[in-house]
Design a protein around this motif. Structure first.
Motif, PDB file in Angstrom:
ATOM      1  N   LYS A  19     107.971 -42.227  78.569  1.00  0.00           N
ATOM      2  CA  LYS A  19     107.244 -41.775  77.382  1.00  0.00           C
ATOM      3  C   LYS A  19     107.757 -42.530  76.158  1.00  0.00           C
ATOM      4  O   LYS A  19     108.943 -42.864  76.071  1.00  0.00           O
ATOM      5  CB  LYS A  19     107.440 -40.270  77.166  1.00  0.00           C
ATOM      6  CG  LYS A  19     106.794 -39.408  78.230  1.00  0.00           C
ATOM      7  CD  LYS A  19     105.301 -39.492  78.146  1.00  0.00           C
ATOM      8  CE  LYS A  19     104.635 -38.632  79.196  1.00  0.00           C
ATOM      9  NZ  LYS A  19     103.214 -38.865  79.283  1.00  0.00           N
ATOM     10  N   ILE A  20     106.851 -42.776  75.215  1.00  0.00           N
ATOM     11  CA  ILE A  20     107.250 -43.493  74.002  1.00  0.00           C
ATOM     12  C   ILE A  20     106.800 -42.750  72.753  1.00  0.00           C
ATOM     13  O   ILE A  20     105.933 -41.875  72.812  1.00  0.00           O
ATOM     14  CB  ILE A  20     106.668 -44.925  73.964  1.00  0.00           C
ATOM     15  CG1 ILE A  20     105.141 -44.881  73.962  1.00  0.00           C
ATOM     16  CG2 ILE A  20     107.219 -45.773  75.075  1.00  0.00           C
ATOM     17  CD1 ILE A  20     104.487 -46.188  73.603  1.00  0.00           C
ATOM     18  N   ARG A  21     107.428 -43.120  71.641  1.00  0.00           N
ATOM     19  CA  ARG A  21     107.053 -42.596  70.334  1.00  0.00           C
ATOM     20  C   ARG A  21     106.944 -43.794  69.402  1.00  0.00           C
ATOM     21  O   ARG A  21     107.844 -44.644  69.371  1.00  0.00           O
ATOM     22  CB  ARG A  21     108.176 -41.672  69.850  1.00  0.00           C
ATOM     23  CG  ARG A  21     107.702 -40.585  68.952  1.00  0.00           C
ATOM     24  CD  ARG A  21     108.857 -39.672  68.620  1.00  0.00           C
ATOM     25  NE  ARG A  21     108.938 -39.648  67.169  1.00  0.00           N
ATOM     26  CZ  ARG A  21     110.048 -39.534  66.479  1.00  0.00           C
ATOM     27  NH1 ARG A  21     111.198 -39.443  67.087  1.00  0.00           N
ATOM     28  NH2 ARG A  21     110.012 -39.507  65.182  1.00  0.00           N
ATOM     29  N   LYS A  22     105.852 -43.876  68.681  1.00  0.00           N
ATOM     30  CA  LYS A  22     105.684 -44.996  67.743  1.00  0.00           C
ATOM     31  C   LYS A  22     106.293 -44.604  66.405  1.00  0.00           C
ATOM     32  O   LYS A  22     105.994 -43.540  65.872  1.00  0.00           O
ATOM     33  CB  LYS A  22     104.209 -45.331  67.580  1.00  0.00           C
ATOM     34  CG  LYS A  22     103.567 -45.838  68.855  1.00  0.00           C
ATOM     35  CD  LYS A  22     102.069 -45.995  68.704  1.00  0.00           C
ATOM     36  CE  LYS A  22     101.425 -46.354  70.017  1.00  0.00           C
ATOM     37  NZ  LYS A  22      99.974 -46.336  69.946  1.00  0.00           N
ATOM     38  N   GLN A  33     110.053 -46.081  70.296  1.00  0.00           N
ATOM     39  CA  GLN A  33     111.296 -45.365  70.565  1.00  0.00           C
ATOM     40  C   GLN A  33     111.099 -44.555  71.837  1.00  0.00           C
ATOM     41  O   GLN A  33     110.009 -44.033  72.076  1.00  0.00           O
ATOM     42  CB  GLN A  33     111.648 -44.407  69.423  1.00  0.00           C
ATOM     43  CG  GLN A  33     112.333 -45.063  68.256  1.00  0.00           C
ATOM     44  CD  GLN A  33     112.811 -44.039  67.238  1.00  0.00           C
ATOM     45  OE1 GLN A  33     112.499 -42.856  67.335  1.00  0.00           O
ATOM     46  NE2 GLN A  33     113.556 -44.502  66.265  1.00  0.00           N
ATOM     47  N   TYR A  34     112.154 -44.449  72.624  1.00  0.00           N
ATOM     48  CA  TYR A  34     112.104 -43.661  73.857  1.00  0.00           C
ATOM     49  C   TYR A  34     112.840 -42.346  73.638  1.00  0.00           C
ATOM     50  O   TYR A  34     114.065 -42.328  73.620  1.00  0.00           O
ATOM     51  CB  TYR A  34     112.738 -44.427  75.020  1.00  0.00           C
ATOM     52  CG  TYR A  34     111.906 -45.608  75.466  1.00  0.00           C
ATOM     53  CD1 TYR A  34     110.902 -45.440  76.408  1.00  0.00           C
ATOM     54  CD2 TYR A  34     112.113 -46.882  74.952  1.00  0.00           C
ATOM     55  CE1 TYR A  34     110.128 -46.506  76.824  1.00  0.00           C
ATOM     56  CE2 TYR A  34     111.341 -47.953  75.359  1.00  0.00           C
ATOM     57  CZ  TYR A  34     110.353 -47.759  76.292  1.00  0.00           C
ATOM     58  OH  TYR A  34     109.583 -48.819  76.697  1.00  0.00           O
ATOM     59  N   PRO A  35     112.103 -41.239  73.459  1.00  0.00           N
ATOM     60  CA  PRO A  35     112.770 -39.948  73.272  1.00  0.00           C
ATOM     61  C   PRO A  35     113.384 -39.473  74.585  1.00  0.00           C
ATOM     62  O   PRO A  35     112.913 -39.832  75.668  1.00  0.00           O
ATOM     63  CB  PRO A  35     111.638 -39.021  72.833  1.00  0.00           C
ATOM     64  CG  PRO A  35     110.404 -39.645  73.351  1.00  0.00           C
ATOM     65  CD  PRO A  35     110.649 -41.119  73.404  1.00  0.00           C
ATOM     66  N   ASN A  36     114.442 -38.673  74.474  1.00  0.00           N
ATOM     67  CA  ASN A  36     115.073 -38.111  75.672  1.00  0.00           C
ATOM     68  C   ASN A  36     114.161 -37.069  76.293  1.00  0.00           C
ATOM     69  O   ASN A  36     113.367 -36.435  75.604  1.00  0.00           O
ATOM     70  CB  ASN A  36     116.416 -37.476  75.327  1.00  0.00           C
ATOM     71  CG  ASN A  36     117.430 -38.495  74.871  1.00  0.00           C
ATOM     72  OD1 ASN A  36     117.380 -39.644  75.291  1.00  0.00           O
ATOM     73  ND2 ASN A  36     118.342 -38.098  73.999  1.00  0.00           N
ATOM     74  N   LYS A  37     114.300 -36.891  77.594  1.00  0.00           N
ATOM     75  CA  LYS A  37     113.513 -35.868  78.281  1.00  0.00           C
ATOM     76  C   LYS A  37     113.952 -34.492  77.807  1.00  0.00           C
ATOM     77  O   LYS A  37     115.104 -34.283  77.449  1.00  0.00           O
ATOM     78  CB  LYS A  37     113.736 -35.951  79.788  1.00  0.00           C
ATOM     79  CG  LYS A  37     113.010 -37.086  80.465  1.00  0.00           C
ATOM     80  CD  LYS A  37     113.196 -36.942  81.958  1.00  0.00           C
ATOM     81  CE  LYS A  37     112.490 -38.031  82.714  1.00  0.00           C
ATOM     82  NZ  LYS A  37     112.676 -37.872  84.159  1.00  0.00           N
ATOM     83  N   LYS A  38     113.018 -33.549  77.842  1.00  0.00           N
ATOM     84  CA  LYS A  38     113.342 -32.164  77.494  1.00  0.00           C
ATOM     85  C   LYS A  38     114.251 -31.593  78.582  1.00  0.00           C
ATOM     86  O   LYS A  38     114.079 -31.879  79.764  1.00  0.00           O
ATOM     87  CB  LYS A  38     112.060 -31.328  77.424  1.00  0.00           C
ATOM     88  CG  LYS A  38     111.173 -31.637  76.241  1.00  0.00           C
ATOM     89  CD  LYS A  38     111.622 -30.839  75.030  1.00  0.00           C
ATOM     90  CE  LYS A  38     110.629 -30.797  73.896  1.00  0.00           C
ATOM     91  NZ  LYS A  38     110.029 -32.008  73.491  1.00  0.00           N
TER      92      LYS A  38
END
Length: 108
Positions: A19-22, A33-38
């Motif tokens: 998953k990515i975040r712009k 950016q690659y957020p950490n998994k929940k």
């Protein structure tokens, strides 16, 4: 943001682990950016109790290995595995089983 970006890791598929975040940088570029998994809370290992264990951090397994033992568990027998209620039930059950054995011996 409808800006096109490129993945920074190997796979180019929108999978659970990718998953990515712009994010817009101060320089005006849009980067990934690659957020950490929940993380989910640790639950009691007793099969019929689905209780969240208190005193433990909600943390990914790899990070959990890096913590000290004091931070990973609770200072009690089966701490960090069984909830206090489940442990209490086990102790009482073991005690009663022993009592039944003693009573059977006396009856003989």
């Amino acid at each position: 943001m409808g800006v096109r970006v490129t993945y920074r890791r190997r796979t180019s598929y929108n999978t659970r682990s990718n998953k990515i975040r712009k994010v817009k940088t101060p320089g005006g570029r849009v980067v990934v950016q690659y957020p950490n998994k929940k993380t989910s809370a640790s639950t009691c290992a007793d099969s019929n109790l689905n209780v969240v264990l208190n005193g433990l951090k909600r943390i990914r397994p790899t990070k959990l290995k890096q913590l000290s033992r004091r931070q990973r568990t609770v200072s009690r027998p089966y701490g960090g595995v069984l909830s206090a209620g489940a442990l209490k039930n086990r102790i009482i059950r073991a005690f009663l089983v022993e009592e039944v054995k003693i009573v059977k011996q006396i009856k003989k």
